[in-house]
Write a protein that holds these residues in place. Structure first.
Motif: not given
Length: 188
Positions: A9, A15, A102, A33, A159-160, A86-87
């Motif tokens: 990231s 990631i 998400s 993530c 987020s990631s 998380d993903q």
């Protein structure tokens, strides 16, 4: 066919990008993530509880300890359910549209669907953030009244925050599907 590749990231955290091609015009791209670090979690918890214990010793009020436990638990629930993702995944279906999902650490999912008729393009933008150039992928939506005008910019993988090399992979897959759309005559 599915393959998973490792990237980093923008902050340097590891990631993983999973690419799955369901058909010529359907790609699923998911960025996983970093998992929740138990170390950082226990460090925060310990800090709160030590501070609470210090206050308890000074004030001799046992409510301080109960409050610390309560605040920590509520904080953790909020973090897992509303903050920690998380993903992040992108499902691009040439004939239908783009679905952005998400998945939170608690198992909760939030999904947005964008119809293909609204998608003008998928681009990689650059931004300067804290003296650092970061890249992000976004979907440009077109104004229904004037297809030449971009009505909205939808950033992806917020987020990631994958680095450029990972974004280029996702970008190529999206462009492949968008190119097909231009060659296929539109049936309205």
């Amino acid at each position: 066919s599915m393959e998973e590749r490792r990237y980093r990231s923008s902050s340097g955290a590891p990631i993983a990008l999973r690419c799955r091609q369901h058909s010529a015009s359907c790609w699923e791209l998911a960025v996983r993530c970093p998992r929740l670090q138990l170390r950082s979690l226990s460090a925060v918890t310990s800090a709160i509880w030590l501070a609470a214990y210090g206050l308890f010793v000074l004030s001799e009020n046992s409510m301080v300890l109960s409050a610390a436990v309560f605040i920590t638990l509520i904080g953790l629930i909020i973090y897992l359910h509303f903050v920690k993702i998380d993903q992040e995944s992108l499902l691009v279906i040439g004939s239908l549209g783009v679905q952005v999902t998400s998945s939170y650490a608690s198992g909760k999912e939030s999904t947005t669907f964008i119809e293909m008729s609204q998608v003008k393009d998928v681009v990689i933008n650059e931004a300067i953030y804290m003296q650092k150039v970061i890249y992000y992928l976004c979907i440009l939506l077109q104004d229904p009244r004037d297809p030449q005008v971009v009505s909205e910019v939808v950033p992806l993988f917020q987020s990631s925050k994958p680095r450029l090399d990972c974004l280029i992979e996702v970008y190529k897959s999206c462009q492949e599907i968008l190119e097909q759309r231009k060659t296929v005559p539109q049936s309205s």
